[in-house]
Design a protein around this motif. Sequence first.
Motif, short mmCIF file in Angstrom:
data_model
loop_
_atom_site.label_atom_id
_atom_site.label_comp_id
_atom_site.label_asym_id
_atom_site.label_seq_id
_atom_site.Cartn_x
_atom_site.Cartn_y
_atom_site.Cartn_z
N GLU A 152 0.84 -1.20 0.00
CA GLU A 152 0.00 0.00 0.00
C GLU A 152 0.88 1.25 0.00
O GLU A 152 0.61 2.21 -0.74
N ALA A 153 1.94 1.24 0.81
CA ALA A 153 2.86 2.38 0.87
C ALA A 153 3.54 2.62 -0.48
O ALA A 153 3.86 3.76 -0.83
N ALA A 154 3.73 1.55 -1.25
CA ALA A 154 4.36 1.66 -2.57
C ALA A 154 3.41 2.19 -3.64
O ALA A 154 3.85 2.49 -4.75
N GLY A 155 2.14 2.29 -3.30
CA GLY A 155 1.18 2.85 -4.24
C GLY A 155 0.30 1.86 -4.96
O GLY A 155 -0.48 2.24 -5.85
N PHE A 156 0.39 0.57 -4.61
CA PHE A 156 -0.48 -0.42 -5.25
C PHE A 156 -1.92 -0.22 -4.79
O PHE A 156 -2.18 0.24 -3.67
N HIS A 157 -2.85 -0.59 -5.65
CA HIS A 157 -4.27 -0.47 -5.33
C HIS A 157 -4.74 -1.58 -4.40
O HIS A 157 -5.80 -1.45 -3.79
N GLY A 158 -4.00 -2.70 -4.33
CA GLY A 158 -4.44 -3.80 -3.48
C GLY A 158 -3.46 -4.95 -3.48
O GLY A 158 -2.40 -4.90 -4.13
N ALA A 204 -7.80 -4.61 8.36
CA ALA A 204 -7.71 -3.68 9.48
C ALA A 204 -6.51 -2.74 9.36
O ALA A 204 -6.57 -1.58 9.79
N ALA A 205 -5.41 -3.24 8.79
CA ALA A 205 -4.16 -2.47 8.75
C ALA A 205 -4.08 -1.52 7.56
O ALA A 205 -3.31 -0.55 7.60
N CYS A 206 -4.85 -1.80 6.52
CA CYS A 206 -4.77 -0.99 5.29
C CYS A 206 -6.01 -0.10 5.16
O CYS A 206 -7.02 -0.30 5.83
N GLY A 207 -5.90 0.88 4.29
CA GLY A 207 -6.94 1.90 4.17
C GLY A 207 -8.19 1.44 3.45
O GLY A 207 -8.23 0.37 2.83
N PRO A 208 -9.24 2.28 3.48
CA PRO A 208 -10.52 1.92 2.87
C PRO A 208 -10.50 1.89 1.35
O PRO A 208 -11.43 1.38 0.74
N ASP A 209 -9.44 2.43 0.74
CA ASP A 209 -9.34 2.43 -0.72
C ASP A 209 -8.37 1.35 -1.23
O ASP A 209 -7.90 1.41 -2.37
N PHE A 210 -8.09 0.37 -0.39
CA PHE A 210 -7.13 -0.70 -0.72
C PHE A 210 -7.89 -1.99 -0.91
O PHE A 210 -8.60 -2.46 0.00
N ASP A 242 -12.61 -8.35 -1.35
CA ASP A 242 -13.26 -7.69 -2.48
C ASP A 242 -13.52 -8.65 -3.63
O ASP A 242 -14.49 -8.49 -4.36
N TYR A 243 -12.62 -9.63 -3.79
CA TYR A 243 -12.80 -10.59 -4.88
C TYR A 243 -12.16 -11.92 -4.52
O TYR A 243 -11.19 -11.99 -3.78
N LEU A 244 -12.76 -12.98 -5.06
CA LEU A 244 -12.25 -14.34 -4.91
C LEU A 244 -11.78 -14.82 -6.27
O LEU A 244 -12.51 -14.75 -7.26
#
Length: 359
Positions: A152-158, A204-210, A242-244
């Motif tokens: 997430e810190a590197a800028g990936f979406h997920g 829990a550790a990552c943001g709501p847009d991840f 979000d996806y399987l």
Amino acid sequence: MTDLTSPLTFAHGPALKNRFVLAPLTNQQSHADGRLSEDEIHWLSKRAEGGFGLTMTAAAQIDPHGIGFPGQLGCFDDAQLPGLLELAAKINAEGSHSVVQLHHAGMRTPHDLIEGKPVCPSDNEEFGARAMTLAEVEQVRDDFIAAAVRCEAAGFHGVEVHGAHGYLLCQFLSAEINTRDDRYGGSLENRARLTFEIVDGIRAACGPDFSLGLRLSPERFGMDLGEVREVARRVMAEGRIDYLDMSLWDVFKTPVDEAYQDRRLVDWFTDLPRGDVKLGAAGKLLTGAKCHEAMRAGLDFVVIGRGAILHHDFPNKVAADPDFEPAALPVSRAHLAQEGLGEAFIDYMSGWKGFVEAA
């Protein structure tokens, strides 16, 4: 039927511009310390350029003792951040949803790549692996979560959690391999506990847009189709991801287990309630016709492997021609180089029977 070119919305993170997902493909192009190479960045960014709605890395090691293959990228150390930052930026710039797949090989870690024995839920004589202590299980859980935070810190979406193909989380799910007698062994609930703790910890550790995905495979490696179906049901019904991403080897095959042969393998998962969770699958979706058939089967997206190796712009080709068929095998090394594969990746593909023309 939903069209392959229509957008796909996740509960977290940006929407996908279409239903094409790049499979997490082993390519052996990273440096020995897990840093991304320019070849690997080129291979992946070229797929984003080619129209994939979601571009996913190969399995990325969250612990160097859980490495799965030579040249595997890593996300366990801040020294790997510069390459991860560069890759995320390039994928994102193409309007593709960028994802790192998080992985630990467990007992399948090659002995020559580590010191000491590989680790496993329980002692495993066949693989020469030793049982993990409770503290080590908890550490692996925390390592998966820390790797997601780094991505997430590197800028990936997920990120996608790799729970398939006989690797560590799959080993915990297997009643054949996992013979523990603590809270991570015994009942299916206990054997699935590590996977669920990782998923919940990342959320829990990552943001709501991840975004957060999970890969499962229902056959081979000690898997019981009914148990994997129950894990899939629960993870979707409870909205934990979000996806399987179901890895089926062949989406339309008949299950091996005789108790489940009254329908196709994919049909055992498309009938499950999903809530807001999206469902996709991988397995011999090599042509435009197969991709459309998979969507008709009830999937939300298709996961493309070999087709993406052969054509960086596979999604664009299928969008332009619903009956698109990829280049006939074997292909030349020059063809693969033109499609963005580096020498190490082409060498790896040369080990796949009938894929690369003999020199």
